[in-house]
Design an enzyme around this catalytic site. Structure first.
Site, PDB file in Angstrom:
ATOM      1  CG  ASP A  85      -1.942   0.935   1.165  1.00  0.00           C
ATOM      2  OD1 ASP A  85      -1.952   1.437   0.311  1.00  0.00           O
ATOM      3  OD2 ASP A  85      -2.315   1.490   2.609  1.00  0.00           O
ATOM      4  CG  HIS A  86      -0.887   5.277   0.749  1.00  0.00           C
ATOM      5  ND1 HIS A  86      -1.486   5.940  -0.109  1.00  0.00           N
ATOM      6  CD2 HIS A  86      -2.059   4.153   1.037  1.00  0.00           C
ATOM      7  CE1 HIS A  86      -2.281   6.090   0.319  1.00  0.00           C
ATOM      8  NE2 HIS A  86      -2.870   5.574   1.080  1.00  0.00           N
ATOM      9  CD  GLU A 147      -4.670   8.865  -3.149  1.00  0.00           C
ATOM     10  OE1 GLU A 147      -4.486   7.382  -2.439  1.00  0.00           O
ATOM     11  OE2 GLU A 147      -4.498   9.697  -2.310  1.00  0.00           O
ATOM     12  CG  HIS A 198      -5.553   8.053   4.532  1.00  0.00           C
ATOM     13  ND1 HIS A 198      -6.050   8.980   3.602  1.00  0.00           N
ATOM     14  CD2 HIS A 198      -5.786   6.992   3.397  1.00  0.00           C
ATOM     15  CE1 HIS A 198      -5.198   8.377   2.691  1.00  0.00           C
ATOM     16  NE2 HIS A 198      -5.672   6.976   2.633  1.00  0.00           N
ATOM     17  N   GLY A 236     -11.140   2.878   3.935  1.00  0.00           N
ATOM     18  CA  GLY A 236     -12.439   2.821   4.421  1.00  0.00           C
ATOM     19  C   GLY A 236     -12.936   2.289   5.718  1.00  0.00           C
ATOM     20  CB  THR A 237     -12.289   3.018   9.242  1.00  0.00           C
ATOM     21  OG1 THR A 237     -11.011   2.239   9.207  1.00  0.00           O
ATOM     22  CG2 THR A 237     -13.373   2.832  10.714  1.00  0.00           C
TER      23      THR A 237
HETATM   24  P1  13P Z   1      -8.448   3.393   7.186  1.00  0.00           P
HETATM   25  O1  13P Z   1      -7.838   4.105   8.227  1.00  0.00           O
HETATM   26  O2  13P Z   1     -10.139   4.769   6.894  1.00  0.00           O
HETATM   27  O3  13P Z   1      -9.606   2.834   7.189  1.00  0.00           O
HETATM   28  O4  13P Z   1      -8.253   3.996   5.684  1.00  0.00           O
HETATM   29  C1  13P Z   1      -7.481   2.554   5.485  1.00  0.00           C
HETATM   30  C2  13P Z   1      -6.981   2.971   3.699  1.00  0.00           C
HETATM   31  O5  13P Z   1      -7.055   3.931   2.998  1.00  0.00           O
HETATM   32  C3  13P Z   1      -4.935   2.256   3.912  1.00  0.00           C
HETATM   33  O6  13P Z   1      -4.507   3.161   2.671  1.00  0.00           O
END
Ligand code: 13P
Length: 304
Positions: A85-86, A147, A198, A236-237
């Site tokens: 990821d990132h 992104e 995020h 996503g949270t």
């Molecule tokens: P959250 O912390 O909101 O779940 O986001 C996670 C995310 O996008 C990691 O790349």
């Protein structure tokens, strides 16, 4: 089971075509990986195990190598793949990152897909950085996510109040720019900014409850109409559920989740590591089953 194992690129395309999604779960602490894999298997959900650079710089995931080694112990090919990821070109503290070295390490280790995050760059620079990683990843069969637009929240400074941010559409992905970005960069999947944020990660704020974000489904539809590749939703949270389900129906094929499974772990680990791991399992199942409604998705995108 099919004779050849499908690549994560194939599986993302299948998720996208079927209007379902692949959740990606971030692992800031290595012991969290086992209960996440167990939750994916128990819910028959296909998902990604992910680590972002900030999770070895600011948390305890150890780095691309330790995550990869733990993944070899925990993985279940039927339900999981490994994603970097990132890896930002400019990080959340505005520092330049040797992103090509970090991503090359992940490619060499055998990560199935990687994300180059040039979202703090100009459009031209973002295209160029993404092209560089595509040129390294694709010959090795590794898919690339990138992104465009700004999904805020990781920065340590304050961000504007959420309602203001959403109403202004500041940082949202522009559809015309997305068309050019995708055509010129060769990215496989695109993370779009449509209202999510995020979860905070600075030491002072990482325990805070997230805002209940909304999404601009109109902007998503506009982007998806002219960009015919799978789109990714970060942050996503805590997004209001009706928006998440609409987003999945309109082109979001991958959803990143970190805070929802990290906070329960951090809240309990000092008291009892076992309880903390059970909390990660429960939070992952809850996210798959209730929040994203993705239970059984493996049977759709990866039929036996
Ligand atoms: P959250 O912390 O909101 O779940 O986001 C996670 C995310 O996008 C990691 O790349």
């Amino acid at each position: 089971m099919p004779l050849t194992t499908p690549t994560v690129r194939d599986l993302m395309l299948r998720a996208w075509e079927n209007h379902t999604a692949i959740p990606g779960f971030n692992i800031p602490y290595l012991p969290m990986m086992a209960p996440v894999v167990r939750a994916l298997r128990d819910t028959r959900c296909f998902g990604l195990i992910m680590v972002a650079r900030l999770e070895w710089v600011k948390f305890e995931s150890g780095g691309p190598g330790p995550i990869h080694a733990e993944y070899q112990r925990q993985k279940d090919d039927r339900f999981t793949r490994l994603h970097m990821d990132h890896v930002p070109v400019i990080d959340e503290d505005n520092l330049q990152v040797d992103y090509e070295a970090d991503l090359q390490e992940a490619i060499d280790l055998g990560y199935d897909s990687v994300m180059v995050d040039g979202s703090r760059l100009s459009l031209e620079e973002n295209i160029e950085a993404t092209r560089r990683i595509v040129a390294r990843a694709h010959p090795q069969g590794v898919a690339v996510e990138s992104e465009l637009g700004a999904v805020m929240g990781h920065e340590s400074g304050p961000i504007p109040p959420y309602d203001e941010l959403f109403a202004s559409g500041k940082g949202f992905t522009d559809a015309a720019e997305a068309r050019r970005f995708v055509a010129e960069s060769g990215t496989d999947w695109l993370s779009v900014a449509i209202g999510s944020v995020h979860g905070a990660i600075s030491a002072a704020t990482r325990k805070e409850k997230k805002v209940e974000a909304r999404l601009s489904i109109d902007r998503l539809k506009e982007i998806q109409e002219i960009v015919q590749i799978p789109l990714v939703l970060h942050g996503g949270t805590g997004i209001q559920k009706k928006y998440v389900l609409e987003a999945i129906a309109n082109g979001i094929a991958k959803i990143n989740v970190a805070t929802a499974i990290r906070q329960p772990y951090e809240a309990l680990v000092a008291e009892s590591p076992e309880k903390a791991l059970e909390a990660v399992y429960d939070a992952t199942v809850q996210m798959i089953r209730e929040d994203l409604e993705l239970e059984g998705s493996a049977d759709v995108i990866y039929p036996a």
